[in-house]
Design a protein around this motif. Structure first.
Motif, mmCIF file in Angstrom:
data_model
loop_
_atom_site.group_PDB
_atom_site.id
_atom_site.type_symbol
_atom_site.label_atom_id
_atom_site.label_comp_id
_atom_site.label_asym_id
_atom_site.label_seq_id
_atom_site.Cartn_x
_atom_site.Cartn_y
_atom_site.Cartn_z
ATOM 1 N N LEU A 49 0.825 -1.206 0.000
ATOM 2 C CA LEU A 49 0.000 0.000 0.000
ATOM 3 C C LEU A 49 0.862 1.260 0.000
ATOM 4 O O LEU A 49 1.868 1.334 0.717
ATOM 5 N N ARG A 51 0.175 5.379 0.435
ATOM 6 C CA ARG A 51 -0.803 6.401 0.795
ATOM 7 C C ARG A 51 -0.139 7.764 0.644
ATOM 8 O O ARG A 51 0.904 8.020 1.241
ATOM 9 N N ASN A 70 -4.942 6.392 -1.972
ATOM 10 C CA ASN A 70 -4.390 5.084 -1.610
ATOM 11 C C ASN A 70 -4.227 4.235 -2.864
ATOM 12 O O ASN A 70 -5.159 4.128 -3.673
#
Length: 96
Positions: A49, A51, A70
């Motif tokens: 991930l 962000r 995201n």
């Protein structure tokens, strides 16, 4: 000429119980006469991930506007824009 802005930056490491880094956050900010502009990029390795966030706040840290995105494995999974005034909050969000 001297810049009217003050800038700072840093890194936060996300560590597990064994002390191994599993993610990190790079952040920066700018201070000006009417508030601050804040930015952060967070990477969470196991979740794959990324962000990204950008915020603007007043001199007393009240939010004014922001954007968060995201991404997982290079694909956008969610994004949100918001705007805050003394009388209203607007938000527009997207999810995959």
């Amino acid at each position: 000429m001297t810049s009217p802005y003050r800038h700072y930056a840093g890194k936060v490491s996300y560590l597990n119980a064994s002390g191994q880094e599993w993610g990190r956050e790079h952040f920066s900010g700018s201070v000006h006469s009417r508030g601050r502009s804040l930015r952060a990029v967070c990477e969470m390795d196991d979740a794959r991930l990324l962000r990204e966030a950008s915020w603007s706040v007043t001199e007393d840290w009240r939010p004014r506007e922001g954007y968060v995105r995201n991404t997982r494995d290079g694909s956008m999974i969610g994004a949100c824009w918001y705007s805050v005034t003394d009388r209203m909050v607007e938000c527009e969000g997207f999810t995959a």
